[in-house]
Design an enzyme around this catalytic site. Structure first.
Site, short mmCIF file in Angstrom:
data_model
loop_
_atom_site.label_atom_id
_atom_site.label_comp_id
_atom_site.label_asym_id
_atom_site.label_seq_id
_atom_site.Cartn_x
_atom_site.Cartn_y
_atom_site.Cartn_z
N ASP A 70 63.72 -103.33 -30.87
CA ASP A 70 64.26 -102.29 -31.69
C ASP A 70 65.29 -101.22 -31.20
O ASP A 70 65.58 -101.25 -29.99
CB ASP A 70 62.88 -101.70 -32.04
CG ASP A 70 62.01 -102.13 -33.08
OD1 ASP A 70 62.39 -103.01 -33.66
OD2 ASP A 70 60.59 -101.94 -33.26
N LYS A 92 66.17 -100.47 -36.86
CA LYS A 92 66.31 -99.92 -37.89
C LYS A 92 66.62 -98.58 -37.92
O LYS A 92 66.19 -97.94 -37.07
CB LYS A 92 65.07 -100.00 -38.99
CG LYS A 92 64.61 -101.54 -39.10
CD LYS A 92 63.08 -101.65 -39.93
CE LYS A 92 62.14 -101.13 -39.20
NZ LYS A 92 61.70 -101.93 -38.16
N GLY A 128 57.43 -97.61 -27.58
CA GLY A 128 56.21 -96.93 -27.79
C GLY A 128 55.26 -98.15 -27.60
O GLY A 128 55.39 -99.22 -27.12
N THR A 157 52.03 -94.98 -25.26
CA THR A 157 52.79 -94.15 -26.63
C THR A 157 53.18 -92.86 -26.07
O THR A 157 53.08 -92.33 -24.87
CB THR A 157 51.55 -94.15 -27.52
OG1 THR A 157 52.42 -93.70 -28.81
CG2 THR A 157 50.49 -92.95 -27.15
N MET A 210 58.25 -88.01 -34.75
CA MET A 210 59.39 -88.11 -35.48
C MET A 210 59.38 -86.57 -36.16
O MET A 210 59.63 -86.34 -37.29
CB MET A 210 59.25 -89.03 -36.72
CG MET A 210 59.50 -90.35 -36.13
SD MET A 210 59.05 -91.78 -37.16
CE MET A 210 57.30 -91.78 -36.87
#
Length: 344
Positions: A70, A92, A128, A157, A210
């Protein structure tokens, strides 16, 4: 979806040594190696620092035939892939249309199943922990429906790394007895059905993933439902990395404190709760920061840590494996070729 493939060279110390060592140890896995053909491994890469990887994550990453990684996985971690592995970038971008994001995820799901059905071992490497906002549930659903065996490799995490780096204990006796993990992207702040009242729960710490880009809207919503403007709150940027930063304030002041800060590059975590107010008292004297080690040294160090637990027979097999690797490298001109893009 943007996708690139490349082959990757091992570190001079031999990043696959840990995988070979684990294969020889009597841990219940096949003596053929720590991964199985036709199997998908959904692996958490942790918050970013190589040293935060689990031993199992390194075993899998250094052994699989194919690695799909990722956007938030640093290349220092990707380079621990075995020399002959096919490495695909399937990252992404954030804040894209939901339908576009779903299409990208559907494509990744299909790749995982198709590769495994070819008899390949596949490492799906996620930033994470894969089970927390990693969309791993959709991949599990695809693999289960396709009859493809899979294993989940958990990781540290971001909330845990952020709390550690910011000197904020996420729970604290008589002050914070529960922890809530939420995602605070702009879509959340616009959702009329989202329960903002939950932020009034007593003795609770909130880890907001986020949350940096949505911070002003989030704080407005918090104040509107009755959260005190003086409630301690902090942004932890790039937790676990040497460039980590903490910006601490309150629900009322934090948005202005981070406004215009181009040095907050992300990924960033927002921590909210009374425990954030303890950080100055608990800061103490920071341990000396070691100089960032090359990936080769990180892989070598992890191998050394695991060596004492390997049985004598395993050590003998490991020695034979290392001798074989050294002989092959000398015959090929010492070192293998450096990482290079695969031909289109």
């Amino acid at each position: 979806q943007a996708e690139s493939h490349f082959s990757i060279s091992p570190s001079p110390a031999g990043s696959s040594a840990l995988g070979a060592m684990a294969a020889s140890a009597s841990d219940g896995r096949s003596a053929a190696g720590p991964v199985a053909p036709g199997t998908v491994y959904l692996v958490g890469a942790g918050p970013g620092a190589v040293g935060m990887l689990t031993v199992r994550a390194v075993e899998v990453l250094s052994s699989c035939d194919v690695v799909l990684y990722d956007r938030l996985v640093p290349l220092e971690i990707v380079r621990l892939a075995r020399p002959s592995a096919e490495v695909r970038y399937v990252g992404k971008e954030g804040n894209v249309n939901t339908d576009i994001m779903k299409g990208q995820q559907d494509d990744i799901n299909s790749q995982l199943a198709e590769l495994a059905k070819k008899g390949l071992s596949v490492c799906r490497l996620k930033g994470g922990d894969p089970m927390i906002y990693g969309r791993v549930g959709e991949e599990m659903e695809e693999l289960a429906g396709a009859g493809v065996p899979y294993e989940i490799v958990p990781a540290v995490t971001a909330a845990l790394a952020a709390g550690a780096d910011a000197r904020v204990p996420l729970t604290f006796r008589k002050l914070a007895t529960s922890l809530r993990i939420l995602t605070m992207n702009p879509t959340t702040t616009k959702d009329d059905k989202f329960d903002w009242q939950q932020f009034l729960a007593p003795s609770t710490t909130y880890a907001l993933y986020m949350g940096l880009s949505a911070l002003p809207g989030v704080c407005e919503k918090l104040i509107a439902v009755g959260v005190s403007k003086d409630r301690p709150m902090a942004v932890v940027d790039r937790a676990s990395l040497p460039s980590m930063q903490v910006v601490a304030g309150t629900v009322g002041t934090l948005p202005s404190l981070v406004h215009g800060r181009t040095d907050l590059e992300g990924p960033a975590m927002c921590l909210l709760g009374d425990v954030v107010g303890l950080r100055e008292r608990l800061a103490g004297v920071a341990a000396p920061m070691p100089a960032p080690a090359p990936v080769a040294d990180a892989a070598y160090a992890m191998a050394l840590v695991a060596l004492p637990s390997v049985a004598t027979e395993g050590l003998e097999r490991l020695k034979e494996h290392i001798d074989g690797l050294l002989a092959a490298r000398k015959g090929a001109g010492d070192e293998p070729p450096a990482k290079r893009p695969a031909a289109a």
